[in-house]
Write an enzyme that holds these catalytic residues in place. Structure first.
Site, PDB file in Angstrom:
ATOM      1  CG  ASP A 161      47.748  78.068  72.893  1.00 54.62           C
ATOM      2  OD1 ASP A 161      47.002  77.136  72.519  1.00 54.62           O
ATOM      3  OD2 ASP A 161      47.481  79.272  72.685  1.00 54.62           O
ATOM      4  CD  GLU A 162      42.558  73.875  75.005  1.00 51.80           C
ATOM      5  OE1 GLU A 162      41.633  73.227  75.528  1.00 51.80           O
ATOM      6  OE2 GLU A 162      42.364  74.716  74.102  1.00 51.80           O
TER       7      GLU A 162
ATOM      8  CG  HIS B  80      40.275  70.709  67.797  1.00 50.55           C
ATOM      9  ND1 HIS B  80      40.441  70.181  69.071  1.00 50.55           N
ATOM     10  CD2 HIS B  80      40.193  72.058  67.953  1.00 50.55           C
ATOM     11  CE1 HIS B  80      40.450  71.168  69.946  1.00 50.55           C
ATOM     12  NE2 HIS B  80      40.293  72.321  69.300  1.00 50.55           N
TER      13      HIS B  80
ATOM     14  CG  ASP C 201      46.148  79.614  51.518  1.00 49.64           C
ATOM     15  OD1 ASP C 201      46.643  80.721  51.267  1.00 49.64           O
ATOM     16  OD2 ASP C 201      46.447  78.567  50.901  1.00 49.64           O
TER      17      ASP C 201
ATOM     18  NE  ARG D 177      45.209  79.122  69.207  1.00 45.32           N
ATOM     19  CZ  ARG D 177      44.295  78.852  70.150  1.00 45.32           C
ATOM     20  NH1 ARG D 177      44.655  78.834  71.425  1.00 45.32           N
ATOM     21  NH2 ARG D 177      43.052  78.608  69.826  1.00 45.32           N
TER      22      ARG D 177
END
Length: 205
Positions: free
Chosen positions: A52-53, A112, A67, A50
């Site tokens: 988007d940040e 992260h 997974d 993701r």
């Protein structure tokens, strides 16, 4: 799901993920925003990449995102200006999170950003890499936390370890000929690149 991100004060552009035609993204996975996925990547069910940040997020050729893996990053921009402390430089470019080539991210791993994991590294199940730079040819055994450190090439993190100081990172053992997981990653890469190719053929690509 593959879609653009939304525009916010920490992300000034809506970006479409850039995904090589040979990479397979399972319908139950999500790839959003400023994401670059290289060749022959398997993105498994329930994985989330993701951008988007923090962004961009990059995953290199022949890697696998198994997974439940999450790749995300802290904001790399605020009101149109870069947030330098949340960016890593790789080959002269800035990234919120960067995963190299032939990297295995096993089930439920979290990468992260700001974070870098370089080529030929295996990150074991339920491990977290955050605010860290992990070198080439490393093994992070399952259930480990690597936070705020740099891990040199060719080191391994024993299962369940919490590596939070550079002193601890520098003391990590080197991968030697007798290390039992030394040859594991090439096999994992082989399995997942074969799966990616097979699923692409199955859906007619």
């Amino acid at each position: 799901m593959i879609e653009k991100n939304v525009v916010t004060d920490f992300c000034s552009e809506a970006s479409e993920p850039v995904i090589d035609a040979s990479t397979y993204v399972h319908p139950l996975a999500a790839v959003i925003g400023n994401v670059i996925l290289g060749k022959n990547i398997m993105v498994s069910p329930t994985a989330v990449v993701r951008g988007d940040e923090g962004q961009p997020l990059h995953v290199g050729d022949d890697s696998n995102i198994q997974d439940g893996v999450v790749i995300h990053a802290l904001e790399t921009e605020m009101n149109g200006k870069p947030v330098a402390k949340n960016l890593y430089q790789v080959d002269g470019r800035s990234y919120g999170a960067y995963v190299g080539c032939r990297v295995s991210l096993a089930h439920q791993v979290q990468i992260h950003g700001p974070a870098v994991v370089l080529d030929d590294t295996f990150v074991g199940m339920k491990s977290l890499v955050f605010k860290s730079f992990v070198g080439k040819g490393c093994v992070i055994e399952p259930g480990s936390i690597v936070m705020g450190v740099t891990v040199a090439d060719g080191r391994y993190v024993p299962a369940g370890s919490v590596i939070r100081t550079q002193e601890d990172a520098d003391a990590l053992p080197e991968i030697g000929a007798d290390y039992p997981f030394r040859a594991m990653n090439p096999g994992v890469v082989h399995v997942n690149t074969a799966l990616a190719k097979g699923y692409m053929v199955k859906q007619g690509n």
